[in-house]
Scaffold this motif. Sequence first.
Motif, PDB file in Angstrom:
ATOM      1  N   PHE A   1       3.791  -4.648  72.846  1.00 48.53           N
ATOM      2  CA  PHE A   1       3.875  -4.269  74.259  1.00 48.53           C
ATOM      3  C   PHE A   1       5.279  -3.794  74.640  1.00 48.53           C
ATOM      4  O   PHE A   1       5.441  -2.860  75.453  1.00 48.53           O
ATOM      5  N   VAL A   2       6.310  -4.399  74.055  1.00 50.07           N
ATOM      6  CA  VAL A   2       7.675  -3.941  74.336  1.00 50.07           C
ATOM      7  C   VAL A   2       7.851  -2.508  73.848  1.00 50.07           C
ATOM      8  O   VAL A   2       8.451  -1.663  74.546  1.00 50.07           O
TER       9      VAL A   2
ATOM     10  N   PHE B   1       6.348  -0.065  76.211  1.00 50.85           N
ATOM     11  CA  PHE B   1       7.225   0.191  77.352  1.00 50.85           C
ATOM     12  C   PHE B   1       8.334   1.174  76.975  1.00 50.85           C
ATOM     13  O   PHE B   1       8.663   2.084  77.758  1.00 50.85           O
TER      14      PHE B   1
ATOM     15  N   PRO C   1       5.383 -11.656  80.342  1.00 50.34           N
ATOM     16  CA  PRO C   1       5.959 -10.374  79.899  1.00 50.34           C
ATOM     17  C   PRO C   1       4.935  -9.246  79.832  1.00 50.34           C
ATOM     18  O   PRO C   1       5.241  -8.097  80.185  1.00 50.34           O
ATOM     19  N   VAL C   2       3.689  -9.538  79.389  1.00 53.24           N
ATOM     20  CA  VAL C   2       2.668  -8.492  79.270  1.00 53.24           C
ATOM     21  C   VAL C   2       2.318  -7.920  80.640  1.00 53.24           C
ATOM     22  O   VAL C   2       2.211  -6.692  80.807  1.00 53.24           O
TER      23      VAL C   2
ATOM     24  N   ILE D   1       5.081  -5.614  81.829  1.00 50.46           N
ATOM     25  CA  ILE D   1       5.081  -4.343  81.098  1.00 50.46           C
ATOM     26  C   ILE D   1       3.915  -3.465  81.543  1.00 50.46           C
ATOM     27  O   ILE D   1       4.064  -2.240  81.719  1.00 50.46           O
TER      28      ILE D   1
ATOM     29  N   LEU E   1       4.799  -1.901  84.904  1.00 52.08           N
ATOM     30  CA  LEU E   1       5.819  -0.854  84.751  1.00 52.08           C
ATOM     31  C   LEU E   1       5.249   0.379  84.056  1.00 52.08           C
ATOM     32  O   LEU E   1       5.534   1.521  84.459  1.00 52.08           O
ATOM     33  N   ASN E   2       4.443   0.180  83.005  1.00 53.40           N
ATOM     34  CA  ASN E   2       3.864   1.324  82.293  1.00 53.40           C
ATOM     35  C   ASN E   2       2.893   2.094  83.176  1.00 53.40           C
ATOM     36  O   ASN E   2       2.811   3.329  83.096  1.00 53.40           O
TER      37      ASN E   2
END
Length: 850
Positions: free
Chosen positions: A665-666, A669, A741-742, A745, A748-749
């Motif tokens: 996932f990082v 992003f 965190p997911v 992300i 934001l995505n």
Amino acid sequence: MKIKTPNCQLTMASFQTGFIRAPISVMLYVLACVTVTQETTTFANLSDPCYNYAVLDQPWRDISNIPFSVYKCDVSVAWSGWYRLFVNGLSAHIPDTCVEYGHCGTYASLWIPHGHPTVEDGVVTREACSQWGDFCCYIRSFPIKVKACPDNYYVYELVSPTVCNAAYCADVSSINTSSTAITPATISTVYPSVDSCNNYTVLDEPWRANSSHQSNSYKCDRCITWSGWYRLFINGVSTQIPDMCVEIYSCGAQMPLWIRGGHPTVEDGVVTRDVCSHWNNYCCYYGSYPIKVKACPGNYYVYELVRPTIYPAAYCAVAPETSSAGINITLQEGCTSQTGGCLQNILEQIENFTAQVLPLDTVENILNMVFNASEKIVESSAAANSTELASYGNRMLKANEKLISTLVKPTDTSGNVSFILAAVEGQVIMVGPQFTLEKIPRLDTSNSSVDIDLIGIARNNIERSAAVAFMSYNTMENLLKPDFFNTSNNMTKTMMSTVISATLPKTTNTKLTKPVNFTFRHIRELDPNGSLSCVYWNISEWIVDGCSVLKTNSSYTVCSCVHLSTFALIMQTSRPPESDSLLELLNSVCVIVGLVFFSLALMTFALCQWRPGVNNVARINICISLLLAHLLFLLTQRFLSLIRPQQVLCAVISGLLHFLFLSGFVWMFIEAVLLFICVKNLSQISSKKREVLSSGFLCVIGYVVALVVVCVSVGLVPEGYGSEHCWIKMDKGFIWSFLGPVCVILVLNTILFIKIFSRLSSTLTNLNAEVSMMKQAKIMVFKTLAQFVVLGCSWILGFFTNGSKVLEILFLILNSQQGTFIFLIYCVLNNEVRQQYRKFFRCLCCVKQH
């Protein structure tokens, strides 16, 4: 109380869905505990008996008062709480030296033989005695509590005496704060140089056995001239004087004598023990002269006996069949090859033995034999019917309770015995009449604990003593299955705790003074939609009568019950829907296809030549992270039955999955950011762009961020990894270490994707309407829409898959094919890459032709 936690399924779709639903942690329990503690501390001083007592100031209690006609009696007084004594306005105390009978306005003048405490001693327990003949403690009354107060006075928690006419004395003279000897001078002995273990007289009259009940004439030891040391035998078998209460009219005597305080060990040498006789519902109603006792190396005892103070009294002997030395439980031949016969044989031996006290190592050995034999029953439990399993469970419970009761020994103060075996843990606490604390410690095992008011139970017993035995069974659920919890609805029952038992062995009055609280640690993950029930075993089924859930969280549940029995915690959940074979097949096919295209994309990125300025770092690492994550997850679920028993391996796999998915996932992003910069700086879609960030720096961000999150998670909640499906546990909201965190992300995505799509739309509207340009525009639109999947935005569908087969299938297909879309966008639809494919296949064909 229900706690929201996700359901973890074995399919890829529901595994992904599980990322979206997170539990809500409950903190009110801790706050409530702190509040209760503070309130208790605030009001503690108000209950200090030094400032909360009743005055007892009858002049006739004076030690100098000798009545001539009317004798007072304290039996009929309704005693309640604490008292302070006064005589003619002067502060007084109960005498702590021998008082002759016929004083203090009564016949049996009560005094305390072991001195008064100091202020530092706090509340202590003292026995009350009355003199008769030449023995100052001929009549013993129930123990009382005594406390020394700062202003040089004493308060007493008085109870009704055992006999009438008896009354508490009051004295204004000086206080004795040390123990007062009550042993008469007649039994002082100068010991010869010869060891009494080898120099004794045999006492072997058969009538002394505690099973002997004379119907016509009762024996008496008062007329015997005792001299030296004695060893007891019955029918040629070595015995001992009982060290627990003996019924009246036993041992051939009207008042059988037993010793209080238990037998010594060999290391203790010669000890002195009080001698008692049961009468009027009090085990130590009559007191006789103390005797000397010594334990000998050959596992026997010798006694320096003296003439009893009571006329119809005689020393008792524990019969051979009730001594611990007489027990011999063995396995029958061929036991290991049988299923039920072995266990049945051992249980019959336990049911038939009559030992009252056994050493701890003997109890542990027998328990190991019982549970080793029960493994055969467990292995064949699938073929056994419920009636047979319940029958074996009942017999094992009774046998184990009988065994642990043999660890209870008489005590004046307190005692504690505990053991830990592979299949069972146990703890026994005993309190006697001189136990001074107001509460016993909590009984604890690895997975459970119990809080019980044993002191209150002891006070309700005539002997002022009680014992509690607590056992936790690790494998008993295999016999007493949760399915024996009969409910009207069609639910799945899961045992959430170890099976425990709590009993009050060798306690006359077993009535509880207040409900008992049990704390169960959950041995399995709590289902958010499950219903917890505190149950107890009733012959053939689990029932809830008298038990309720007090509080619960994701790890523990506290139950309250108004009786003692065998208990457990059972969770009821709705039965899962039948597995969809078509969906499982689609799941396997989609994941495998996705893995193939991840591999093809990686090979293309690695082997094809790319124009300068094209940065594939994010795409390559998305493929690596998700390829490894999906492959590891697929293999783990395939071999879950082999991996799950290896707890460490399962935890390592769940941690690795956490890291791989999170790093994927990082990288999604990072790809979204790079794509947004590319679209912003160029007027049309192109793979050319300025070098914004170095590849090394991107790799640090892509993997270090995920690694930091995992390391912090391990440091904060090290037990959070290794669920039943080798994924993150749902306890204490730990799933948020991944979901947090997911979700950030994904948001934001999604925002970046909308901005990219908007900028591309405005760019495409400015293009000329030529055919070639329109065709290129369509390709660009497809690439843009495909980026929705590549950037992971399609994972948002997980919020809406509940109850919808169509959305579940769509979610599965899209999120398992990220590798496919990457391969299509950056490999198949790239002209330069297609040309290299054609060149490669032409070369391959040429090689085959030659």
